[in-house]
Design an enzyme around this catalytic site. Structure first.
Site, PDB file in Angstrom:
ATOM      1  N   CYS A  73      42.224  -6.847 -49.238  1.00 21.01           N
ATOM      2  CA  CYS A  73      41.360  -5.909 -49.954  1.00 21.01           C
ATOM      3  C   CYS A  73      41.693  -4.460 -49.606  1.00 21.01           C
ATOM      4  CB  CYS A  73      39.897  -6.228 -49.683  1.00 21.01           C
ATOM      5  SG  CYS A  73      39.417  -7.814 -50.404  1.00 21.01           S
ATOM      6  N   CYS A 106      39.224  -6.832 -45.567  1.00 17.74           N
ATOM      7  CA  CYS A 106      40.345  -7.531 -44.944  1.00 17.74           C
ATOM      8  C   CYS A 106      41.657  -6.859 -45.367  1.00 17.74           C
ATOM      9  CB  CYS A 106      40.334  -8.997 -45.382  1.00 17.74           C
ATOM     10  SG  CYS A 106      40.721  -9.225 -47.138  1.00 17.74           S
ATOM     11  N   HIS A 128      37.451 -12.063 -53.741  1.00 20.68           N
ATOM     12  CA  HIS A 128      36.677 -11.233 -52.812  1.00 20.68           C
ATOM     13  C   HIS A 128      35.889 -10.198 -53.604  1.00 20.68           C
ATOM     14  CE1 HIS A 128      38.997 -11.914 -48.813  1.00 20.68           C
ATOM     15  NE2 HIS A 128      39.103 -12.986 -49.583  1.00 20.68           N
ATOM     16  N   GLU A 159      35.525  -7.042 -53.222  1.00 20.29           N
ATOM     17  CA  GLU A 159      36.258  -5.803 -53.503  1.00 20.29           C
ATOM     18  C   GLU A 159      37.203  -5.964 -54.686  1.00 20.29           C
ATOM     19  OE1 GLU A 159      35.987  -6.056 -48.888  1.00 20.29           O
ATOM     20  OE2 GLU A 159      36.086  -7.452 -50.583  1.00 20.29           O
TER      21      GLU A 159
END
Length: 145
Positions: free
Chosen positions: A79, A76, A46, A48
């Site tokens: 993260c 999410c 991801h 992040e």
């Protein structure tokens, strides 16, 4: 947030869900990332997490004290947990995510008094641009099917 959007457009250009993240420390960008889950075949890739790893390498440690993360879409659960665990102090979010967002939309992990670290959150920064890139991406995906 404009730099995070630039990262999101990189993801868009590689057919990844267009989310971008940038981490700033003392006015300097020390980490950035965009989604690479499809490219790397990695569920952890991801935006992040990529930005956190880069920022941690830059600072030489896992604590990202005095750092702000700018991210185009609300993080999410995974993260949000990484943001708290890395001790990021401030999170600036472009668009909320009513389906998976864990910084206030579905749940709010980053401001839970039961955790030992809380993150200051600001939402709605360049919200239209951040929302539109996601919407346009999925319109294109549906059109190509």
């Amino acid at each position: 947030m404009r730099l995070a959007l630039e990262e999101a457009y990189k993801a868009f250009s590689t057919y990844e869900v267009p989310i971008g993240a940038v981490i700033v420390h003392n006015g300097k960008v020390i980490g950035k990332g965009y989604n690479k889950r499809e490219t790397l075949k990695d569920p952890l890739a991801h935006a992040e997490l990529i930005a956190i790893k880069e920022a941690s390498n830059y600072l030489g440690g896992w604590r990202l004290i005095d750092c702000t993360m700018y991210v185009t879409l609300e993080p999410c659960a995974m993260c949000a947990g990484a943001i708290m665990n890395s001790r990021i102090e401030r999170l600036v979010i472009g668009a909320k995510d009513p389906k998976m967002g864990c910084c206030g939309s579905v749940v709010n992990l980053v401001d839970n008094p039961k955790f030992n670290h809380r993150v200051e959150v600001e939402t709605g920064v360049l919200e239209d641009e951040c929302s539109n890139i996601i919407t346009n991406f999925f319109k294109q995906i549906r059109k190509n099917k």
